[in-house]
Design an enzyme around this catalytic site. Structure first.
Site, PDB file in Angstrom:
ATOM      1  N   HIS A 116       0.923  -0.843   0.164  1.00 57.55           N
ATOM      2  CA  HIS A 116       0.054   0.166   0.254  1.00 57.55           C
ATOM      3  C   HIS A 116       1.320   1.563  -0.047  1.00 57.55           C
ATOM      4  O   HIS A 116       1.836   1.038   0.212  1.00 57.55           O
ATOM      5  CB  HIS A 116      -1.296   0.207   1.071  1.00 57.55           C
ATOM      6  CG  HIS A 116      -1.567   1.147   1.315  1.00 57.55           C
ATOM      7  ND1 HIS A 116      -1.582   2.268   1.543  1.00 57.55           N
ATOM      8  CD2 HIS A 116      -2.916   0.661   1.063  1.00 57.55           C
ATOM      9  CE1 HIS A 116      -3.149   3.355   1.463  1.00 57.55           C
ATOM     10  NE2 HIS A 116      -3.449   1.941   1.452  1.00 57.55           N
ATOM     11  N   ASP A 168       2.330  -4.214   8.068  1.00 56.68           N
ATOM     12  CA  ASP A 168       0.880  -4.028   7.552  1.00 56.68           C
ATOM     13  C   ASP A 168      -0.347  -4.283   7.661  1.00 56.68           C
ATOM     14  O   ASP A 168      -0.715  -5.602   7.211  1.00 56.68           O
ATOM     15  CB  ASP A 168       1.309  -2.942   6.540  1.00 56.68           C
ATOM     16  CG  ASP A 168      -0.348  -2.354   5.955  1.00 56.68           C
ATOM     17  OD1 ASP A 168      -1.560  -2.539   6.907  1.00 56.68           O
ATOM     18  OD2 ASP A 168      -0.691  -1.707   4.771  1.00 56.68           O
ATOM     19  N   GLN A 174      -5.207  -5.318   6.861  1.00 60.75           N
ATOM     20  CA  GLN A 174      -6.633  -6.188   6.139  1.00 60.75           C
ATOM     21  C   GLN A 174      -6.629  -7.327   6.359  1.00 60.75           C
ATOM     22  O   GLN A 174      -7.121  -8.178   6.295  1.00 60.75           O
ATOM     23  CB  GLN A 174      -6.162  -5.750   4.332  1.00 60.75           C
ATOM     24  CG  GLN A 174      -6.566  -4.737   3.939  1.00 60.75           C
ATOM     25  CD  GLN A 174      -7.658  -3.972   3.794  1.00 60.75           C
ATOM     26  OE1 GLN A 174      -8.617  -4.756   3.731  1.00 60.75           O
ATOM     27  NE2 GLN A 174      -7.411  -2.666   3.691  1.00 60.75           N
ATOM     28  N   LYS A 181     -11.191   0.298  10.488  1.00 64.57           N
ATOM     29  CA  LYS A 181     -11.691  -1.532   9.345  1.00 64.57           C
ATOM     30  C   LYS A 181     -12.084  -1.700   9.970  1.00 64.57           C
ATOM     31  O   LYS A 181     -12.225  -3.499   9.147  1.00 64.57           O
ATOM     32  CB  LYS A 181     -10.472  -1.823   8.530  1.00 64.57           C
ATOM     33  CG  LYS A 181     -10.098  -0.489   7.482  1.00 64.57           C
ATOM     34  CD  LYS A 181      -8.462  -0.456   6.447  1.00 64.57           C
ATOM     35  CE  LYS A 181      -7.579  -0.133   5.792  1.00 64.57           C
ATOM     36  NZ  LYS A 181      -8.959   0.712   4.933  1.00 64.57           N
ATOM     37  N   CYS A 239      -4.819   2.765  -3.860  1.00 66.90           N
ATOM     38  CA  CYS A 239      -3.480   2.898  -3.623  1.00 66.90           C
ATOM     39  C   CYS A 239      -2.601   2.314  -3.490  1.00 66.90           C
ATOM     40  O   CYS A 239      -1.640   2.094  -2.611  1.00 66.90           O
ATOM     41  CB  CYS A 239      -3.020   3.290  -1.925  1.00 66.90           C
ATOM     42  SG  CYS A 239      -4.535   4.757  -1.485  1.00 66.90           S
TER      43      CYS A 239
END
Length: 414
Positions: free
Chosen positions: A130, A207, A210, A233, A372
């Site tokens: 990202h 990261d 998600q 999220k 992104c």
């Protein structure tokens, strides 16, 4: 709620806890499939925000009065709750509240990267990163003279682990990798990458924007040195993110935001810093947001993260199979049974923005663009894609509504 991890979700009951899902547009029910960007928020979390502002709204760590004491305790305990949710045994000392995943990446890049990186040092990313990570490490490398290298993504949308082992060397100081690709749906072998990084005395930043909302995550089992994710999220509010860091690493790092609350002692000549995690939370922090994030952790744990994960992957697999049946649809990323809870695709020569507009006219909310991940789209030879992403309140019928609405796009652009 208390459930067996093998029990299917009661989606209708879950949907009743999200008032926004009752919305209609010209009589068409909302089908919300943009969860990889932002999930919706249940009453339980909304109520926690309202309760804070109605009953103990005050600044933390600064007042001796009752409201400040109550707010401080709730805010501090929220750090502990989030630490528990991700398996961080160090508790609040290993959990910093930020605005979002992007700020978490920037915190490490500036507080660690500017001090530790220099000419000859390397930062290894992946081609599916990202922009939050890619742009940040790219710019830090320019400031420090370090080099950024990228692990290749193969034709099936998976990381080339042979290339990763070749790329990560004794010159590598940081490996930064997305746990789950927000475009491809690929679930990366982050624990294996951590082993490779640590074999070369490198750190690894994961990261998890998600992954944490959709699957059980244990940062210590992964052996991540740093890990980041966002509240919005995972049924939480916007405006709050999390940076997990191993305590000894955070303790050694200098803050890069300065001001109130993050200091211990200030003179006209110098300043010293507060203990962890407060030295990284300058100014009035994200108080109500942090408390609500802890409530979101409670909410998801009540459902059961194994059940959340299974529901999302089953929907993604169903969507993959339905879309795969059309010759004019190209799906990005691995097969339906190997992906997280999203599917990105292109529809013949119709631009993703046009597809999204037509879907929106049918009440179906998706994401269109490069998500992104411009360099990844360039590598794939795709200017933009349409992304449908799923969560605990989505159904197979909503996937069917997505597929049916694509027929209108075909008719309009025939």
């Amino acid at each position: 709620m208390s459930h067996s991890e093998t029990e299917a979700l009661d989606v209708e009951s879950i949907r009743d806890e999200f008032p926004i899902l009752d919305r209609e547009f010209d009589g068409t029910p909302l089908v919300y499939l943009d969860n990889a960007a932002t999930s919706q928020t249940p009453d339980q979390v909304i109520d926690s925000i309202s309760h804070y502002y109605r009953h103990y709204n005050a600044n933390v760590h600064r007042g001796l009065h009752q409201l400040s004491q109550e707010a401080s305790i709730a805010y501090e305990e929220a750090h502990d709750r989030v630490a528990e949710f991700i398996g961080a045994s160090g508790g609040r000392k290993e959990v910093v509240f930020t605005k979002n995943t992007t700020e978490s990446v920037n915190t490490v890049a500036y507080a660690w990267g500017l001090a530790e990186l220099g000419p000859g040092d390397e930062v290894v990313l992946t081609e599916m990163e990202h922009h939050a990570a890619l742009v940040t490490w790219q710019q830090i490398a320019k400031k420090t003279g370090a080099t950024v290298k990228f692990v290749e993504v193969d034709e099936d949308g998976r990381l080339d682990m042979d290339h990763a082992r070749e790329l990560i060397t004794d010159d590598t100081e940081m490996v930064s990798v997305v746990h789950v690709s927000n475009t491809l749906g690929t679930v990366n072998p982050v624990a294996e990458l951590a082993d490779v990084a640590h074999d070369h005395d490198s750190l690894i930043f994961v990261d998890g924007a998600q992954s944490v909302p959709h699957m059980p995550v244990d940062v210590e089992a992964i052996d991540a040195d740093f890990f980041a994710f966002s509240g919005h999220k995972m049924c939480g509010p916007t405006g709050v993110g999390v940076l997990y860091g191993k305590e000894h690493l955070l303790d050694a790092m200098q803050p890069y935001l300065y001001g109130g609350m993050m200091i211990e002692k200030v003179s006209f000549e110098d300043s010293t810093w507060h203990e962890l995690p407060w030295k990284f939370e300058a100014g009035t922090p994200v108080i109500s947001e942090g408390i609500a994030l802890a409530e979101a952790c409670d909410y998801l744990d009540e459902i059961g993260m194994e059940r959340v994960h299974r529901h999302g992957t089953e929907l993604a697999s169903y969507a993959y199979d339905r879309l795969q049946a059309f010759d004019d649809v190209e799906i990005l990323g691995p097969g339906g049974d190997e992906r997280a809870a999203l599917v990105s695709f292109t529809l013949d020569d119709i631009h993703a923005h046009d597809v999204s507009e037509i879907l929106n006219a049918n009440g179906v909310a998706v994401r269109a663009g490069d998500h992104c991940t411009q360099p990844l789209h360039d590598k794939l030879g795709v200017s933009a894609s349409t992304r449908a992403s799923f969560y605990i309140y989505n159904t197979r019928e909503e996937v069917d509504a997505l597929v049916d609405a694509l027929d209108q796009a075909r008719e309009l652009f025939a």
